[in-house]
Design a protein around this motif. Structure first.
Motif, PDB file in Angstrom:
ATOM      1  N   ARG A  30     -13.205 -11.637  -6.237  1.00 56.66           N
ATOM      2  CA  ARG A  30     -14.188 -12.283  -7.115  1.00 56.66           C
ATOM      3  C   ARG A  30     -14.556 -13.667  -6.580  1.00 56.66           C
ATOM      4  O   ARG A  30     -15.725 -14.063  -6.587  1.00 56.66           O
ATOM      5  CB  ARG A  30     -13.627 -12.401  -8.530  1.00 56.66           C
ATOM      6  CG  ARG A  30     -14.606 -12.976  -9.540  1.00 56.66           C
ATOM      7  CD  ARG A  30     -13.919 -13.280 -10.858  1.00 56.66           C
ATOM      8  NE  ARG A  30     -13.425 -12.072 -11.504  1.00 56.66           N
ATOM      9  CZ  ARG A  30     -12.673 -12.067 -12.603  1.00 56.66           C
ATOM     10  NH1 ARG A  30     -12.315 -13.231 -13.169  1.00 56.66           N
ATOM     11  NH2 ARG A  30     -12.259 -10.942 -13.134  1.00 56.66           N
ATOM     12  N   CYS A  31     -13.561 -14.401  -6.098  1.00 53.79           N
ATOM     13  CA  CYS A  31     -13.827 -15.733  -5.537  1.00 53.79           C
ATOM     14  C   CYS A  31     -14.688 -15.655  -4.280  1.00 53.79           C
ATOM     15  O   CYS A  31     -15.476 -16.569  -3.992  1.00 53.79           O
ATOM     16  CB  CYS A  31     -12.503 -16.432  -5.199  1.00 53.79           C
ATOM     17  SG  CYS A  31     -11.473 -16.846  -6.627  1.00 53.79           S
ATOM     18  N   ALA A  32     -14.536 -14.558  -3.524  1.00 53.46           N
ATOM     19  CA  ALA A  32     -15.232 -14.441  -2.237  1.00 53.46           C
ATOM     20  C   ALA A  32     -16.658 -13.955  -2.365  1.00 53.46           C
ATOM     21  O   ALA A  32     -17.497 -14.229  -1.483  1.00 53.46           O
ATOM     22  CB  ALA A  32     -14.460 -13.496  -1.318  1.00 53.46           C
ATOM     23  N   MET A  33     -16.976 -13.221  -3.433  1.00 55.69           N
ATOM     24  CA  MET A  33     -18.287 -12.557  -3.502  1.00 55.69           C
ATOM     25  C   MET A  33     -19.484 -13.506  -3.389  1.00 55.69           C
ATOM     26  O   MET A  33     -20.500 -13.139  -2.780  1.00 55.69           O
ATOM     27  CB  MET A  33     -18.388 -11.723  -4.783  1.00 55.69           C
ATOM     28  CG  MET A  33     -17.537 -10.455  -4.753  1.00 55.69           C
ATOM     29  SD  MET A  33     -17.819  -9.418  -3.287  1.00 55.69           S
ATOM     30  CE  MET A  33     -19.530  -8.910  -3.535  1.00 55.69           C
ATOM     31  N   PRO A  34     -19.443 -14.730  -3.928  1.00 52.28           N
ATOM     32  CA  PRO A  34     -20.605 -15.616  -3.751  1.00 52.28           C
ATOM     33  C   PRO A  34     -20.890 -15.957  -2.289  1.00 52.28           C
ATOM     34  O   PRO A  34     -22.012 -16.375  -1.962  1.00 52.28           O
ATOM     35  CB  PRO A  34     -20.215 -16.876  -4.544  1.00 52.28           C
ATOM     36  CG  PRO A  34     -19.241 -16.377  -5.571  1.00 52.28           C
ATOM     37  CD  PRO A  34     -18.464 -15.308  -4.884  1.00 52.28           C
TER      38      PRO A  34
END
Length: 457
Positions: A86-90
């Motif tokens: 979730r932290c990486a998706m942006p």
């Protein structure tokens, strides 16, 4: 092939390593552990890798500094693999159609396996593809739960598994291919209703099934590839596997190893064909060794550039040095950083160099120290010669021009220059420049006292 991005999970400290250094930055067969899965991902066709960092993030960032194809996402709190993604998706490019997810502590994963998985994912038109392996004793791994058609319907962690699920021998390897658009939505819907109170990435499989999207497995051919590193014993085991791969690849390319089981070569080292490596040799870093070289027993070579037809004899140490063709080094010689040897130079036993340049055909055969020196062509350095380069405050340079003959037990007190074709007599201490074509002698007069020993008796 669709446009592919990768996420590499590397935020954990790795407490079982019992180390002050974050786990993924421990060297494994040369590079830091995390370099291996990242390199495999790029070799498999990934265009950009996003590394999820947390503990000691600055060390990971510094290592990959300047590599535009590597990005970073911060996971300030380690709340599970799903939270990490979730932290990486942006940071994932919206143009990417597929996201490859893998862990930074799996150095044995190969590009071939990742490439095969990506191909299978694309051909099957699955939404999620999970890499799996089968173990006789699957304790500790998440189990792959399938339906009657062989589709993956769930991945159940060991602590959350029922007794029936624990009997499943096919396990989750922790590597996934997921359609990017689905993944972006799915990680936002994860919850932590489980024994660990973490956000599991594995729950995206349940979400995909609930939406009627296909989830497939990709069994890896060699289960050893999915082995994670959690402690130093496992790290040593992984390094041994990587060294065997490295040595085999070099031997297949034309390098002879007398006993490859006891040759230690880092990933990234290059060795030319018809070179021979003897037992106990350690070759590290980005070393390049040319063709027809001989690397003797127990030699240590690190970050060196070695030309063709060079002989490095037993027990020699070479660090951050450049060696020209047909040079001979050792035995028991030490080339310290900054040494540059031209073609056909000889450095003999117990000779040490540091920031020294030696011209073609020059030689220092034994028991000599050459530091901060520029030495011309066809120079002979006699046994026991020392360049006295340090005055206690600063380093100074010695220059020895072409064709000079330096006798044994000579001290050259820098800064000093010895001109071309000069001869320095044995036992001389040189404290001032020597003109070209000169003889330099600086000795105390010899005194013989006849009969002295008889009187003492």
């Amino acid at each position: 092939m669709k446009k592919i991005a990768a996420i590499v999970l590397a935020a954990g400290m790795g407490t079982r390593m019992k180390s002050d250094l974050v786990k993924v930055m421990h060297p494994v067969a040369g590079p830091p552990m995390i370099e291996w899965p990242v390199a495999a991902a790029f070799a498999a066709g990934v265009e950009r890798c996003v590394l999820v960092v947390g503990h000691q993030q600055e060390k990971v960032r510094d290592y990959f500094k300047g590599r535009a194809e590597v990005g970073f996402a911060l996971q300030a709190e380690q709340l599970g693999t799903g939270h990490a993604v979730r932290c990486a998706m942006p940071e994932i490019d919206a143009a990417a159609e597929t996201v490859l997810i893998l862990c930074g502590d799996t150095p044995l994963l190969t590009a071939d396996s990742l490439r095969g998985m990506l191909d299978a994912h694309q051909q099957s038109k699955a939404c999620v593809t999970v890499m799996t392996a089968t173990f006789d004793n699957p304790f500790g791994y998440g189990r792959i739960v399938k339906d009657a058609d062989g589709k993956v319907v769930a991945i159940t962690e060991q602590k959350d598994a029922t007794e029936a699920e624990r009997q499943i021998r096919e396990v989750n390897a922790g590597v996934y291919c997921v359609d990017r658009a689905f993944l972006a939505e799915a990680v936002q819907k994860l919850d932590n209703d489980n024994a660990q109170k973490e956000y599991y990435l594995t729950d995206v499989v349940r979400q995909a099934n609930a939406r009627g999207l296909a989830c497939r497995s990709y069994p890896v051919a060699d289960a050893q590839e999915i082995s994670g590193v959690n402690d130093r014993a496992q790290m040593a085991e992984a390094a041994a596997v990587l060294r065997r791969r490295i040595n085999r690849e070099l031997m297949l390319s034309g390098v002879t190893m007398i006993d490859p089981a006891v040759v230690y070569i880092d990933g990234g080292v290059k060795i030319g064909r018809d070179s021979v490596v003897y037992p106990g040799a350690v070759i590290k870093g980005n070393t390049v060794i040319g063709e027809r070289c001989t690397i003797g027993q127990n030699a240590l070579i690190e970050e060196c550039d070695i030309a063709d037809d060079v002989v490095v004899k037993a027990g020699s140490v070479l660090e951050d040095s450049k060696v020209g063709r047909e040079a001979a080094i050792g035995p028991m010689a030490h080339l310290r950083p900054g040494t540059v040897l031209s073609a056909q130079v000889k450095i003999g036993n117990f000779v040490e160099t540091k920031k020294a340049f030696m011209g073609e055909g020059s030689k220092a055969s034994h028991l000599t120290y050459l530091g901060d020196a520029t030495i011309g062509r066809d120079v002979n350095i006699g046994c026991g010669t020392i360049t006295c380069n340090y005055d206690g405050v600063r380093k100074h340079k010695t220059v020895i021009e072409d064709g000079v003959f330096v006798g044994s037990d000579v001290q050259l007190v820098a800064p000093v220059t010895v001109g071309k074709n000069s001869l320095i007599a044995a036992g001389t201490t040189v404290t001032k420049d020597v003109p070209a074509d000169s003889l330099a002698i600086a000795r105390s007069p010899q005194v013989n006292k006849e009969g002295w020993t008889l009187r003492k008796k």
